[in-house]
Design a protein around this motif. Sequence first.
Motif, PDB file in Angstrom:
ATOM      1  N   ALA A  79       0.835  -1.211   0.000  1.00 55.45           N
ATOM      2  CA  ALA A  79       0.000   0.000   0.000  1.00 55.45           C
ATOM      3  C   ALA A  79       0.866   1.256   0.000  1.00 55.45           C
ATOM      4  N   HIS A  80       2.100   1.136   0.468  1.00 57.02           N
ATOM      5  CA  HIS A  80       3.005   2.285   0.499  1.00 57.02           C
ATOM      6  C   HIS A  80       4.245   2.063  -0.358  1.00 57.02           C
ATOM      7  N   GLY A  81       4.138   1.156  -1.311  1.00 58.93           N
ATOM      8  CA  GLY A  81       5.237   0.959  -2.251  1.00 58.93           C
ATOM      9  C   GLY A  81       6.353   0.069  -1.775  1.00 58.93           C
ATOM     10  N   TYR A  82       6.116  -0.655  -0.685  1.00 54.06           N
ATOM     11  CA  TYR A  82       7.142  -1.604  -0.216  1.00 54.06           C
ATOM     12  C   TYR A  82       6.878  -2.957  -0.881  1.00 54.06           C
ATOM     13  N   ASN A  83       7.550  -3.188  -1.989  1.00 54.90           N
ATOM     14  CA  ASN A  83       7.292  -4.425  -2.748  1.00 54.90           C
ATOM     15  C   ASN A  83       8.488  -5.368  -2.647  1.00 54.90           C
ATOM     16  N   TYR A  84       8.855  -5.724  -1.434  1.00 52.67           N
ATOM     17  CA  TYR A  84      10.074  -6.513  -1.251  1.00 52.67           C
ATOM     18  C   TYR A  84       9.826  -8.019  -1.358  1.00 52.67           C
ATOM     19  N   ASP A  85       8.771  -8.494  -0.694  1.00 51.42           N
ATOM     20  CA  ASP A  85       8.430  -9.915  -0.727  1.00 51.42           C
ATOM     21  C   ASP A  85       9.652 -10.793  -0.434  1.00 51.42           C
ATOM     22  N   LEU A  86      10.324 -10.471   0.668  1.00 51.30           N
ATOM     23  CA  LEU A  86      11.538 -11.196   1.071  1.00 51.30           C
ATOM     24  C   LEU A  86      11.151 -12.455   1.852  1.00 51.30           C
ATOM     25  N   PRO A  87      11.595 -13.636   1.443  1.00 50.88           N
ATOM     26  CA  PRO A  87      11.278 -14.839   2.212  1.00 50.88           C
ATOM     27  C   PRO A  87      11.846 -14.750   3.627  1.00 50.88           C
ATOM     28  N   VAL A  88      11.115 -15.302   4.578  1.00 47.54           N
ATOM     29  CA  VAL A  88      11.556 -15.309   5.978  1.00 47.54           C
ATOM     30  C   VAL A  88      11.420 -16.728   6.511  1.00 47.54           C
ATOM     31  N   ILE A  89      12.522 -17.348   6.866  1.00 51.21           N
ATOM     32  CA  ILE A  89      12.493 -18.688   7.461  1.00 51.21           C
ATOM     33  C   ILE A  89      13.553 -18.787   8.549  1.00 51.21           C
ATOM     34  N   ALA A  90      13.370 -19.761   9.419  1.00 51.14           N
ATOM     35  CA  ALA A  90      14.326 -19.963  10.512  1.00 51.14           C
ATOM     36  C   ALA A  90      15.589 -20.652   9.994  1.00 51.14           C
ATOM     37  N   ASP A  91      16.673 -20.479  10.753  1.00 49.25           N
ATOM     38  CA  ASP A  91      17.958 -21.099  10.385  1.00 49.25           C
ATOM     39  C   ASP A  91      17.835 -22.602  10.170  1.00 49.25           C
ATOM     40  N   VAL A  92      17.078 -23.259  11.058  1.00 46.34           N
ATOM     41  CA  VAL A  92      16.978 -24.716  10.962  1.00 46.34           C
ATOM     42  C   VAL A  92      16.152 -25.133   9.751  1.00 46.34           C
ATOM     43  N   GLN A  93      15.218 -24.285   9.342  1.00 48.75           N
ATOM     44  CA  GLN A  93      14.450 -24.581   8.125  1.00 48.75           C
ATOM     45  C   GLN A  93      15.327 -24.419   6.882  1.00 48.75           C
ATOM     46  N   PHE A  94      16.145 -23.365   6.882  1.00 47.55           N
ATOM     47  CA  PHE A  94      17.056 -23.162   5.758  1.00 47.55           C
ATOM     48  C   PHE A  94      18.037 -24.341   5.652  1.00 47.55           C
ATOM     49  N   ALA A  95      18.549 -24.758   6.803  1.00 45.09           N
ATOM     50  CA  ALA A  95      19.488 -25.883   6.813  1.00 45.09           C
ATOM     51  C   ALA A  95      18.804 -27.152   6.323  1.00 45.09           C
ATOM     52  N   ALA A  96      17.549 -27.354   6.745  1.00 44.51           N
ATOM     53  CA  ALA A  96      16.817 -28.557   6.319  1.00 44.51           C
ATOM     54  C   ALA A  96      16.591 -28.536   4.808  1.00 44.51           C
ATOM     55  N   LEU A  97      16.245 -27.381   4.277  1.00 43.16           N
ATOM     56  CA  LEU A  97      16.071 -27.274   2.821  1.00 43.16           C
ATOM     57  C   LEU A  97      17.385 -27.610   2.113  1.00 43.16           C
ATOM     58  N   ALA A  98      18.469 -27.040   2.608  1.00 47.74           N
ATOM     59  CA  ALA A  98      19.773 -27.290   1.982  1.00 47.74           C
ATOM     60  C   ALA A  98      20.160 -28.761   2.078  1.00 47.74           C
ATOM     61  N   ALA A  99      19.656 -29.422   3.133  1.00 42.99           N
ATOM     62  CA  ALA A  99      20.002 -30.834   3.345  1.00 42.99           C
ATOM     63  C   ALA A  99      19.011 -31.770   2.666  1.00 42.99           C
ATOM     64  N   GLY A 100      18.090 -31.215   1.898  1.00 41.29           N
ATOM     65  CA  GLY A 100      17.216 -32.062   1.096  1.00 41.29           C
ATOM     66  C   GLY A 100      15.894 -32.434   1.729  1.00 41.29           C
ATOM     67  N   ALA A 101      15.518 -31.771   2.828  1.00 40.25           N
ATOM     68  CA  ALA A 101      14.212 -32.057   3.430  1.00 40.25           C
ATOM     69  C   ALA A 101      13.097 -31.616   2.489  1.00 40.25           C
ATOM     70  N   ASP A 102      11.997 -32.356   2.506  1.00 43.16           N
ATOM     71  CA  ASP A 102      10.864 -32.022   1.645  1.00 43.16           C
ATOM     72  C   ASP A 102      10.302 -30.648   2.052  1.00 43.16           C
ATOM     73  N   PRO A 103      10.231 -29.703   1.098  1.00 35.31           N
ATOM     74  CA  PRO A 103       9.794 -28.340   1.469  1.00 35.31           C
ATOM     75  C   PRO A 103       8.398 -28.277   2.074  1.00 35.31           C
ATOM     76  N   TYR A 104       7.487 -29.088   1.537  1.00 35.62           N
ATOM     77  CA  TYR A 104       6.112 -29.035   2.053  1.00 35.62           C
ATOM     78  C   TYR A 104       5.932 -29.950   3.257  1.00 35.62           C
ATOM     79  N   LYS A 105       6.360 -31.189   3.121  1.00 37.98           N
ATOM     80  CA  LYS A 105       6.031 -32.170   4.155  1.00 37.98           C
ATOM     81  C   LYS A 105       6.860 -31.979   5.427  1.00 37.98           C
TER      82      LYS A 105
END
Lengths: 409, 237
Positions: free
Chosen positions: A329-355
């Motif tokens: 509404a005020h021109g902030y179009n960042y849409d930056l993903p926000v996740i916890a460190d352990v979630q990022f690590a799990a993604l990098a280690a091949g954990a299923d993103p949804y499940k």
Amino acid sequence: MASNTIDSSIKTTGWEFVTKTVDKRALIKNQKPDPREELAELEAQGEVKVIHITEENQPITVETLLGRTKRIPTNKLWHHKSCGQCGNIPGYPTSIMWFMNKLGLEYLDETHQTSCTAWNYHGSGTSNLVALASVAVRNWHRAYETGYFPLIHCGTSFGNYKEMRNLLIEHKDLRDEVRRIMHKVGRELVIPEEIVHYSEWLHVLRDRVAAMRVYDVSNIVTTVHPACHVWKLVPEDVIYDPAVYGGERPAPTTAILLELGAQVADYSTWYDCCGFGFRHILTEREFSRSFSLERKIKVMVEEAHSDVAITQDTGCTTTLDKNQWIGKAHGYNYDLPVIADVQFAALAAGADPYKVVQIQWHTSGWQKLLDKMGIDWRASKDAYEAYLEELRAGKEPDQLYIPPVEQPV
Amino acid sequence: MSHDKDTVTHLRLNPDDVGQQDAQSLLDAIQSDLRYEEVIHGCLNCGVCSGSCPSHRFFDYSPRIVVQTVLSGDAEAVKGMMDEYIWACAQCYTCAMRCPFHNSPGGLVMIMREVAVWRGMEAVHRLLKPYGRVLLKVLSIGNQLTPDMIQPDFFPDWGPKIPWSSTDLAIKRKAIPVYTLQVTTSAWRVSPETSYELYSIYEETGVFRLIEEIDPNLYEVVADMVEDLRDMVESAR
């Protein structure tokens, strides 16, 4: 960009100067007694029981702000879950348990736990010191009687429990009152040898976690939001490492990202809170929205060109993630993903993103991050939707963990 | 911190004192709190706390002024702050991290909030109104946020993805591969025995009595839930 020293190109506010000359100087020159030594004395007097870290807990020793050592147990842990994570960011605890399974570590997740009740306390004041300390001791005692060591998932619980531990150690009248209440509920006054946050557990196991990486994340620019109640409440109990920002900033979270090979970008408002405010997220929403956007998300993107904001606590993840859409509404179009460190690590280690990582509960656009990491989230989404259909048809859910038969407390 | 022999401290306030709002008695309650000596050690009036305070950027609020006012002993001014001013604090404790005196203005604010609530000050009823859902959860099951609380009606500014989080919730929660999380009305399954113990803590620490005094309608709902659960647990024993 690498963050083992402070990037000289980003010194817009001089925060690094402030932290050296005010925070650490004051803390180091006027050191408080080590509460663990006082706790040992109380134990020797028979005044309290202590939940000890044993060899079975496979502890790893680290250094904290004042150069004291802290032993972080890595095995046989009692999950002290976070209500905000379990209620709103379920991929947070599932990612922790997924790693524990992969690493072959023993843990206990059960139903005989309350939250710390400290979010409500900080927001509304409708509790008191004795109630907070009693809730803490009740949870500690439950862990104690199971033989598992409490691992605190939430940053506010972590900060609050460090405060409660210190106050219980310092004040006999508080101990007496809590002991009286514990007797009413059939429990005893016990205090853990260390109060341990999951980010510390992740930190000390970072080499083993990083060894599980299957996706190259070297092109991912991360920005870290250190959680206030993790490192500003009882700050002397926080892990610092000379290899991370020259030992001038807390090491957990930044260190695991570096270990995974991701880029960690500095930004000038790293020190600021997220805008959660405890009551503000519910009652002063304009503050939470404005602060999180103006002081965190905007800076992370414009200054650091971040691909993802990495958190280590509950309210911060929610505040930074959920408050971005309205900024349009005020021109902030960042849409930056926000996740916890352990979630990022799990993604990098091949954990299923949804499940496993349960990324679908996150609001700000994470798809572009996963594309950049090379993760096929579309296939994960299709499998998840098919799984939902199976559950609707009566299939029993898959479990990362089979809980023990519930025993009455 | 060691205490002077003559220092009178208190562990908690008495819910029977709700309504007692004499300014000096409020200041006395703040300064005799067991934690007061932990959070205030003097003040240079340097303003480092306010310089890094997030609320200072967005509200008419300064942690330096809170500390200075309490230290001044001006009870009426302190009382004036308790009605509205101190509720701007975001409880981030950046002030505590940075104060060269090891003060914790955020910790002082927390004591002041507690006193304001336990004395039933006027603003408290308005300030706590949006907290009804949180209070109901925390008092009944010890969770503060639960999956069924994330509803588009309450969070319209969180965007178009929020309705996904609130529809078909039972199945989506069942798809979380952790048994304790496969519920919708609590963050995790909480055993009745655990709630039973929590009720004893709230009773023994005056929390239930406080809620009865400051929000009788909420208390009535909570009291029914407590009674039902106690009957269930006791009959199962």
